[in-house]
Design a protein around this motif. Structure first.
Motif, mmCIF file in Angstrom:
data_model
loop_
_atom_site.group_PDB
_atom_site.id
_atom_site.type_symbol
_atom_site.label_atom_id
_atom_site.label_comp_id
_atom_site.label_asym_id
_atom_site.label_seq_id
_atom_site.Cartn_x
_atom_site.Cartn_y
_atom_site.Cartn_z
ATOM 1 N N THR A 5 6.453 -14.802 -14.732
ATOM 2 C CA THR A 5 5.290 -14.111 -14.170
ATOM 3 C C THR A 5 4.385 -13.590 -15.269
ATOM 4 O O THR A 5 3.149 -13.693 -15.179
ATOM 5 C CB THR A 5 5.748 -12.943 -13.266
ATOM 6 N N GLU A 6 4.963 -13.037 -16.321
ATOM 7 C CA GLU A 6 4.148 -12.497 -17.404
ATOM 8 C C GLU A 6 3.345 -13.590 -18.092
ATOM 9 O O GLU A 6 2.167 -13.414 -18.406
ATOM 10 C CB GLU A 6 5.036 -11.780 -18.436
ATOM 11 N N GLU A 30 -1.490 -26.706 -9.918
ATOM 12 C CA GLU A 30 -0.361 -27.160 -10.735
ATOM 13 C C GLU A 30 0.800 -26.171 -10.713
ATOM 14 O O GLU A 30 1.963 -26.564 -10.517
ATOM 15 C CB GLU A 30 -0.832 -27.378 -12.167
ATOM 16 N N GLU A 31 0.494 -24.893 -10.917
ATOM 17 C CA GLU A 31 1.572 -23.919 -11.030
ATOM 18 C C GLU A 31 2.246 -23.640 -9.690
ATOM 19 O O GLU A 31 3.448 -23.369 -9.630
ATOM 20 C CB GLU A 31 1.055 -22.620 -11.653
ATOM 21 N N LEU A 32 1.503 -23.718 -8.595
ATOM 22 C CA LEU A 32 2.145 -23.545 -7.295
ATOM 23 C C LEU A 32 3.106 -24.689 -7.007
ATOM 24 O O LEU A 32 4.170 -24.479 -6.408
ATOM 25 C CB LEU A 32 1.086 -23.420 -6.195
ATOM 26 N N LEU A 33 2.757 -25.882 -7.456
ATOM 27 C CA LEU A 33 3.691 -27.004 -7.321
ATOM 28 C C LEU A 33 4.950 -26.774 -8.150
ATOM 29 O O LEU A 33 6.062 -27.128 -7.737
ATOM 30 C CB LEU A 33 3.010 -28.305 -7.752
ATOM 31 N N ASN A 34 4.788 -26.176 -9.316
ATOM 32 C CA ASN A 34 5.924 -25.923 -10.207
ATOM 33 C C ASN A 34 6.830 -24.801 -9.723
ATOM 34 O O ASN A 34 7.964 -24.664 -10.201
ATOM 35 C CB ASN A 34 5.436 -25.572 -11.616
ATOM 36 N N HIS A 35 6.328 -23.975 -8.799
ATOM 37 C CA HIS A 35 7.092 -22.810 -8.365
ATOM 38 C C HIS A 35 7.331 -22.804 -6.853
ATOM 39 O O HIS A 35 7.535 -21.747 -6.249
ATOM 40 C CB HIS A 35 6.362 -21.523 -8.769
ATOM 41 N N ASP A 44 9.699 -14.738 -7.445
ATOM 42 C CA ASP A 44 8.656 -13.738 -7.697
ATOM 43 C C ASP A 44 7.397 -14.408 -8.238
ATOM 44 O O ASP A 44 6.277 -13.961 -7.952
ATOM 45 C CB ASP A 44 9.148 -12.704 -8.712
ATOM 46 N N GLU A 45 7.564 -15.475 -9.021
ATOM 47 C CA GLU A 45 6.417 -16.176 -9.598
ATOM 48 C C GLU A 45 5.565 -16.826 -8.509
ATOM 49 O O GLU A 45 4.328 -16.799 -8.572
ATOM 50 C CB GLU A 45 6.891 -17.235 -10.598
ATOM 51 N N LEU A 49 1.690 -15.944 -7.708
ATOM 52 C CA LEU A 49 0.647 -16.965 -7.731
ATOM 53 C C LEU A 49 -0.128 -17.011 -6.416
ATOM 54 O O LEU A 49 -1.363 -17.126 -6.411
ATOM 55 C CB LEU A 49 1.258 -18.331 -8.023
ATOM 56 N N MET A 50 0.567 -16.934 -5.294
ATOM 57 C CA MET A 50 -0.110 -16.991 -4.000
ATOM 58 C C MET A 50 -1.000 -15.768 -3.795
ATOM 59 O O MET A 50 -2.131 -15.877 -3.295
ATOM 60 C CB MET A 50 0.919 -17.097 -2.881
#
Length: 314
Positions: A5-6, A30-35, A44-45, A49-50
């Motif tokens: 998250t940081e 990209e990051e939502l796909l990764n998490h 938590d990540e 992101l959402m």
């Protein structure tokens, strides 16, 4: 490997500063796909992101997109039995805020009340999120022109903010909102006192880049306009336009400030300036709300009126 998250927060802050919308869009995709949540848990990540995506798109006045992120996150958290948590209440608060800014006020009210109930059931009445939800419910009632309810909740939010010593910027924001409640109730003197207190607190906190400070300046500009202090109002509306563009680009708040600047310039006899500001508001309102919206109709009427006056003056 998925980022913490940081690490996500630091990367996002750099992207926000760049104001590169395409890169920000790509980052969230990209990051939502990764998490993505797996079969058993949600990270938590992913929640971070959402929430960030919903808040970002709300900030640039893409309200439908913002609402979809918060709704999806709320549904995901419910699926993983997180519907009684303060984190879930925060998502509801965020979702209700997007409803409010989109003008879906009944849905906003019910969602704020749901958020507050979840916070209370979780024993989180002293948390920042709870105070935020109470404050936002006051703003919702203000938008619904239920000013006495708005004042009651805003006074509660102010008392909690002072009690929990949450800092000068939050206290300043509460006073700014309080000014709007008093103005809605017709107490112009109390509104001026509250907004002056708000501005003084923001300046004491030395937080000139806060969007909440920009909102307080907008309220002060509106109050000055009502007092026929048109030069001061125009100067403040111009400052709000500049700061809003720096924070979020040309969004709905920029349009509101441009309309205020147009009316102030018109009152000062600066007709061409009035046309220019009203035209900016009109263009934005068409793009953000559509040409069937009341906002576009109001801005378009100003443009027509001011252009006619310019023609007659020539």
């Amino acid at each position: 490997m998925p980022k913490t998250t940081e690490a996500l927060r630091e990367e996002l802050e750099a992207l926000y500063r760049s104001r590169d919308a395409s890169k920000i869009d790509h980052f969230f995709t990209e990051e939502l796909l990764n998490h993505q949540p797996d079969c058993c848990s949600v990270s938590d990540e992913y929640i971070f992101l959402m929430n960030e995506a919903g808040s970002y798109y709300r900030g640039i006045s893409q309200f439908d997109r913002s609402i979809s992120f918060f709704q999806s996150l709320a549904q995901t958290m419910e699926r993983f039995d997180m519907g009684a948590s303060p984190a879930y209440a925060t998502v509801l608060n965020n979702l209700a805020g997007s409803y409010r800014m989109a003008g879906v006020l009944d849905e906003a009210e019910q969602t704020f009340l749901h958020s507050i109930a979840v916070y209370e059931a979780a024993g989180a009445q002293t948390s920042f999120g709870y105070i935020s939800a109470v404050n936002n419910l006051a703003l919702c009632y203000q938008a619904k022109k239920e000013y006495q309810k708005a004042l009651t909740y805003e006074q509660k939010a102010l008392a909690l903010t002072e009690e929990q010593a949450l800092g000068l910027p939050l206290l300043a924001t509460a006073y700014s909102n309080l000014a709007n409640m008093y103005e809605g109730l017709g107490d112009h003197t109390a509104a001026l006192e509250a907004i002056q207190k708000s501005i003084a607190l923001f300046e004491e906190a030395d937080d000139p880049h806060s969007p909440a400070y920009t909102g307080a300046l907008y309220t002060q500009a509106c109050l000055y306009f009502q007092d026929r202090r048109f030069e001061e109002a125009l100067s403040l509306y111009q400052l709000v336009m500049t700061l809003t563009e720096q924070h979020f680009g040309r969004n709905a708040d920029f349009s509101s400030a441009a309309r205020g600047a147009a009316m102030s310039a018109h009152a000062l006899g600066k007709l061409q300036h009035a046309v220019d500001y009203a035209s900016q508001a009109c263009t934005l309102d068409a793009a953000l709300f559509g040409k069937d919206s009341p906002r576009y109709a109001a801005s378009s009427a100003l443009v027509s009126q001011y252009r006619d006056e310019v023609s007659h003056a020539q």
